[in-house]
Structures are given as C-alpha cells and as structure tokens.
Scaffold this motif. Structure first.
Motif, PDB file in Angstrom:
ATOM      1  N   GLY A 152      -7.316   1.525   0.221  1.00 19.49           N
ATOM      2  CA  GLY A 152      -5.954   1.506  -0.301  1.00 19.49           C
ATOM      3  C   GLY A 152      -5.180   2.755   0.056  1.00 19.49           C
ATOM      4  O   GLY A 152      -3.977   2.692   0.354  1.00 19.49           O
ATOM      5  N   ILE A 167      -4.097   2.421   3.637  1.00 19.57           N
ATOM      6  CA  ILE A 167      -2.935   1.524   3.726  1.00 19.57           C
ATOM      7  C   ILE A 167      -1.665   2.269   3.320  1.00 19.57           C
ATOM      8  O   ILE A 167      -0.620   2.157   3.974  1.00 19.57           O
ATOM      9  CB  ILE A 167      -3.150   0.290   2.837  1.00 19.57           C
ATOM     10  CG1 ILE A 167      -4.320  -0.551   3.367  1.00 19.57           C
ATOM     11  CG2 ILE A 167      -1.884  -0.561   2.760  1.00 19.57           C
ATOM     12  CD1 ILE A 167      -4.817  -1.581   2.372  1.00 19.57           C
ATOM     13  N   ARG A 170      -3.999  -9.412  -5.304  1.00 18.24           N
ATOM     14  CA  ARG A 170      -4.204  -8.366  -4.295  1.00 18.24           C
ATOM     15  C   ARG A 170      -3.587  -8.720  -2.941  1.00 18.24           C
ATOM     16  O   ARG A 170      -3.242  -7.849  -2.147  1.00 18.24           O
ATOM     17  CB  ARG A 170      -5.719  -8.124  -4.146  1.00 18.24           C
ATOM     18  CG  ARG A 170      -6.115  -7.033  -3.157  1.00 18.24           C
ATOM     19  CD  ARG A 170      -5.675  -5.686  -3.671  1.00 18.24           C
ATOM     20  NE  ARG A 170      -6.072  -4.594  -2.794  1.00 18.24           N
ATOM     21  CZ  ARG A 170      -5.495  -4.310  -1.632  1.00 18.24           C
ATOM     22  NH1 ARG A 170      -4.499  -5.062  -1.189  1.00 18.24           N
ATOM     23  NH2 ARG A 170      -5.890  -3.286  -0.917  1.00 18.24           N
ATOM     24  N   VAL A 186      -0.205  -7.124  -1.306  1.00 16.27           N
ATOM     25  CA  VAL A 186      -0.180  -5.982  -0.397  1.00 16.27           C
ATOM     26  C   VAL A 186      -0.300  -6.449   1.045  1.00 16.27           C
ATOM     27  O   VAL A 186       0.411  -5.967   1.941  1.00 16.27           O
ATOM     28  CB  VAL A 186      -1.308  -4.993  -0.743  1.00 16.27           C
ATOM     29  CG1 VAL A 186      -1.324  -3.818   0.224  1.00 16.27           C
ATOM     30  CG2 VAL A 186      -1.147  -4.480  -2.177  1.00 16.27           C
ATOM     31  N   THR A 187      -1.174  -7.409   1.294  1.00 13.39           N
ATOM     32  CA  THR A 187      -1.356  -7.932   2.649  1.00 13.39           C
ATOM     33  C   THR A 187      -0.085  -8.597   3.151  1.00 13.39           C
ATOM     34  O   THR A 187       0.328  -8.403   4.304  1.00 13.39           O
ATOM     35  CB  THR A 187      -2.519  -8.937   2.677  1.00 13.39           C
ATOM     36  OG1 THR A 187      -3.696  -8.311   2.151  1.00 13.39           O
ATOM     37  CG2 THR A 187      -2.793  -9.415   4.095  1.00 13.39           C
ATOM     38  N   MET A 235       5.121  -4.189  -1.445  1.00 11.00           N
ATOM     39  CA  MET A 235       3.744  -3.703  -1.420  1.00 11.00           C
ATOM     40  C   MET A 235       3.568  -2.246  -1.815  1.00 11.00           C
ATOM     41  O   MET A 235       2.459  -1.823  -2.117  1.00 11.00           O
ATOM     42  CB  MET A 235       3.140  -3.918  -0.032  1.00 11.00           C
ATOM     43  CG  MET A 235       3.809  -3.196   1.120  1.00 11.00           C
ATOM     44  SD  MET A 235       3.298  -1.479   1.387  1.00 11.00           S
ATOM     45  CE  MET A 235       1.554  -1.670   1.674  1.00 11.00           C
ATOM     46  N   ASN A 289       0.442  -1.551  -4.110  1.00 15.71           N
ATOM     47  CA  ASN A 289      -0.749  -0.930  -3.536  1.00 15.71           C
ATOM     48  C   ASN A 289      -1.144   0.304  -4.324  1.00 15.71           C
ATOM     49  O   ASN A 289      -2.335   0.555  -4.549  1.00 15.71           O
ATOM     50  CB  ASN A 289      -0.481  -0.570  -2.075  1.00 15.71           C
ATOM     51  CG  ASN A 289      -1.698   0.005  -1.394  1.00 15.71           C
ATOM     52  OD1 ASN A 289      -2.722  -0.653  -1.268  1.00 15.71           O
ATOM     53  ND2 ASN A 289      -1.598   1.253  -0.953  1.00 15.71           N
ATOM     54  N   SER A 305      -6.175  -4.111   4.480  1.00 17.85           N
ATOM     55  CA  SER A 305      -5.825  -4.738   3.208  1.00 17.85           C
ATOM     56  C   SER A 305      -6.675  -5.980   2.947  1.00 17.85           C
ATOM     57  O   SER A 305      -7.132  -6.209   1.821  1.00 17.85           O
ATOM     58  CB  SER A 305      -4.330  -5.106   3.211  1.00 17.85           C
ATOM     59  OG  SER A 305      -3.962  -5.729   2.010  1.00 17.85           O
TER      60      SER A 305
END
Length: 487
Positions: A275, A278, A335, A338-339, A382, A386, A457
């Motif tokens: 994370g 990212i 989750r 975020v992707t 995101m 994130n 991610s």
C-alpha cells in the motif's frame, strides 16, 4: 448504529489549527507548479535548477517528518509546530525576493524542512487530542485537506499570474504563504495544547536518516545531471550499496533496543509495504505529471498561465467530488476501489500523452481538460481510500510511526519522480525532439509506473485476504470527507 460523536469547542480549535497548518504548507508546491515557466525566465534558471527548486521541497519535507515526530514525542509538539511554521513563513519571504536560482533552491530546502516539522506535529497532535471515532474523523479531514490543497493550487497560481504578470506573479505565489502562516501561528500559540512529552529520551536513528537521505540523492542525481554510461553504473552500484547498508543498519539498530527509522514490523507487513508503494507511485507521479503538464501547456502550446490553470481545473473539481463519494464506492467494491482508481489514473496519463502527440492544437486543450477530469476523479477515489487500508494493516507495535513513514515515503517519491519526469521532458525538448513528443514520453513513463501500481494493488488485495483469520473478523474501511474509519 452508534450516535455520531461531535468535537467539543477545544477540539474544534485544535482541528482548525491543524487543518490551517496543513493547507498552508501543502498548497505551496501545487501553486508553484503553475509558476515554473515564469520563474525560469526571470531567474534564467537551468533545467537542473528547476528540478531542485521543485524536488528539493519534497525531499526536505519527507526527511523532516520522522525526526520531527520523534522530537515532538520527547519535548512536546506545540513549540516544534510553531518553530516549523515560523521557519516556513520566514523563508517564504526569502523565496519571494530571490534573484538567483541557487538562493531559491536553498530557500526551498528550508521551506520543505519547516513544512515537514509542522506536519509531523499535526499528525501527533491529532492522535494525542482525539480518540476513537473523533481521531478517525480528524485524520480524515487532514487527508482531505491535502487533496484539496493539491487540487486548488494550479487555479490559484493561474489567477495570480494572470492578475500580476509573470515576473511579479511568481513572487506573489510565495508571498501568499506569509499571511496564512502568520494567522496560523497566532492560532497555534493560543489554541494548541501545552507540551506533553510522551518519551523519556530521544531516539532519532540519525544514521538511518543519513542513509535514507544519501539513498534518495543517489536516486535523484542521475536524473538532475545525467551522467554517461560509467556514471550510471556508478550510481546504480551506490544505490545497491546504500540500500544494503540501510537494511543491515535497521536490523542491527532494532536488535540493540533502539527504535529504527523504518520499524521492522512495517517491513514485515506485506499489505502495508504494498500500500505504501502504491501511495508513492500515485503521489509522486501525480505531482510530477502536473508539473510537466503545466510546462507543456505554457511552453509547448503557448497558453497563458490562466489558460493552463483552466485546463487543470477539472482535475480539482473531479478530485473533490470523487473524494466525497469514495465511501460509497468502498461499500460496494471494498479493496478493489484502489485498483479501479489506479487503473483510471494510468489510463488518463497514457491517453494524455497520446492525444498530445496527434490531436490538432485547436482541440488539444479541451481533450487534455477532459482527461484531467478522469485523472482527478481517479486520484480522489483511491487516495484517501488507500491511506485507510495502509494504516489498517500497520502492526500495532508500529501504529504511532506508520502515518509518518507513509508521508515520508510519498515525499521522497515525489522528489525522485519530479526530478526524473521533468528531466526526461526538458532533455527531450532541449534535444530538438519537440514538446509533443516529450510530453508523450512523459505520459508513457507515468502510465508504466501507474500500471505497476495497479498490479501491486491487485496483489495487495490477495495478500490482505490471506491475512484474515476467524479470530480477526473482516473490517470495513470507510472513507469520506472528514471521515476515515476502520470498523
């Protein structure tokens, strides 16, 4: 549902000081991006100067976070907040009156150090003053303040340059820090709680700080001053050696009972590490892409600073709107939010480079503005999401430093990304490649890094799933303006 807790009067005043301090120090860099072409002409700055003026702030900001947080733990946070903000405000005057690029570089480094000292105290203060739901909401407001500062900077800078002209305008963008800084100083002296030291002795891991700084410089310098093949090999060897030395020292320092700069428990948490990576990719290359876009619009397309700011404005609006709706998307996608956001950001960067290469000049600003809309919405979706997931996976024994480590990593990423991307753009235009092809190259670099972040991610989601056990039920992360919580 439990009743929503409310801030009392004292809590609201502390929150106001922290939000004001965060906005004042975080908006500085995004405003400056719009002023870079004007600043370059006035000071006759070389490409290397420009890279250090922009990247030096992030570098000093990031390196000041951890020692600033530790000093606040030892001596109390109030007066370090005041000292950092006073330094930031005073040096803003030096930046505004600089007549030589090297003076401005030195001033930017000092500004970044002051801003890092301020922000490290704000994180600690919010954790000291608030608990439970109120702490989550206060930290969420701080995160959203950073997003809004980043988004509003280019329009503000464009308005100032349009009103005052390029030569005076870029100086005024630095002077804007002074009234905000003085007002926040007055509020801080009056309303921040008295120093309450929480530790008996300082443990700053000075060697760890030096190694991190040397590693970052070894990463940056090849982009600021491109060497030959032998130089590249030497820098690569230096990076590997410094990285090995940092890892070895952190382990040894922890075995001797010290508190290393990067807590070993954080490096052992795969979701936290992924994370953080990212967040580094998103923050670093978003900031660098914004700077390159400004240079392309003004130098390549001949737009005025105000025209360039208007192209960036949809990103600000989309970012603010998406931040407000992110919690609804998290409820549906979890989750994967975020992707999805990182994928949208990668597409926006890739398509921006492609249309810059082939679209007619008459419609190109409109197309770039449309893609800025997509990019801003993706970052808003995101960014704080994130952050919430990263801090959720921080081990309990490292909870106090996890936020500072995350911010430091983002700032170092910004320093490296700005140096790398602006160096790529400026070298290609100086070599006769043209602004359009240079912007395409920059867009491809950004899209490639964002694509790697998408893969990270996806992997982080799988690792997070394997981490769940029957004894630790699944948690829900909620993100919205003013609210970031884990249940």
């Amino acid at each position: 549902m439990p009743e929503k807790e409310r801030f009392d009067a004292a809590g609201r005043r502390v929150l106001l000081v922290c939000v004001a301090g965060g906005f004042t120090t975080l908006i500085d860099q995004s405003v400056l991006n719009t002023s870079i072409p004007a600043l370059r002409g006035t000071l006759h700055a070389q490409p290397a100067h420009l890279q250090w003026i922009v990247a030096g702030y992030s570098l000093a900001f990031g390196l000041a976070l951890i020692p600033g947080g530790r000093l606040g733990d030892v001596k109390g946070r109030k007066w370090f907040f005041v000292i950092g903000l006073a330094l930031f405000t005073l040096v803003s005057l030096v930046s505004a009156t600089a007549t030589d690029p090297t003076v401005l570089i030195a001033a930017r480094l000092l500004q970044g150090a002051g801003a890092g000292l301020v922000n490290s105290q704000m994180i600690g203060t919010l954790q000291d003053v608030f608990d439970g739901q109120l702490r989550a909401r206060a930290l969420g407001m701080y995160a959203v303040t950073g997003s809004l500062a980043f988004a509003l900077g280019p329009p503000i800078g464009g308005l100032v340059l349009a009103a005052a002209g390029p030569e005076l305008g870029w100086r005024i963008t630095f002077l804007l820090n002074v009234p905000f800084g003085l007002a926040t100083l007055a509020l801080a002296v009056r309303h921040l709680p008295r120093p309450r030291p929480a530790a008996r002795h300082a443990d700053l891991d000075l060697l760890g700080l030096l190694l991190v700084g040397a590693l970052t410089l070894a990463l940056m310098l090849p982009f600021v001053r491109p060497p030959g093949l032998a130089g590249r090999l030497a820098f690569a060897a230096a990076v590997l050696a410094l990285l090995g030395a940092l890892i070895g020292w952190q382990r040894r320092y922890a075995r001797t009972g010290g508190h290393p700069l990067i807590h070993p428990a954080l490096t052992r948490s795969a979701p936290y590490a992924l994370g953080t990576a990212i967040a580094m990719a998103q923050f670093g290359f978003s900031l660098a892409a914004s700077l390159v876009l400004t240079m392309f619009l003004q130098d390549g397309l001949g737009l005025s600073p105000m025209g360039a700011a208007l192209v960036s404005l949809p990103s600000a609006l989309a970012m603010a709107t998406a931040s407000g709706l992110a919690w609804r998307v998290v409820q549906r996608l979890g989750r994967r939010t975020v992707t999805v956001g990182m994928t949208g950001s990668a597409l926006a960067m890739l398509l921006s480079g492609i249309v810059a290469q082939w679209a007619p000049a008459v419609v190109l600003p409109w197309l770039l503005a449309l893609l800025q809309l997509l990019g801003g919405a993706s970052v808003g979706l995101m960014g704080s999401t994130n952050q919430a997931y990263v801090l959720r996976h921080a081990p309990a024994e490292a909870a106090g430093v996890s936020g500072a480590i995350l911010q430091m990593a983002q700032r170092i990423a910004a320093a490296v990304a700005v140096s790398a991307l602006s160096g790529v753009y400026l070298r290609e235009t100086a070599g006769g490649g043209g602004h359009r092809s240079a912007y395409l190259t920059a867009g491809l670099v950004c899209a490639a890094v964002a694509g790697l972040a998408v893969l990270a991610s996806v992997f982080a989601g799988r690792v997070s799933g394997r981490d769940r056990t029957p004894e630790k039920p699944d948690e829900t992360v909620t993100v919205s303006p003013g609210r970031t919580s884990v249940r």
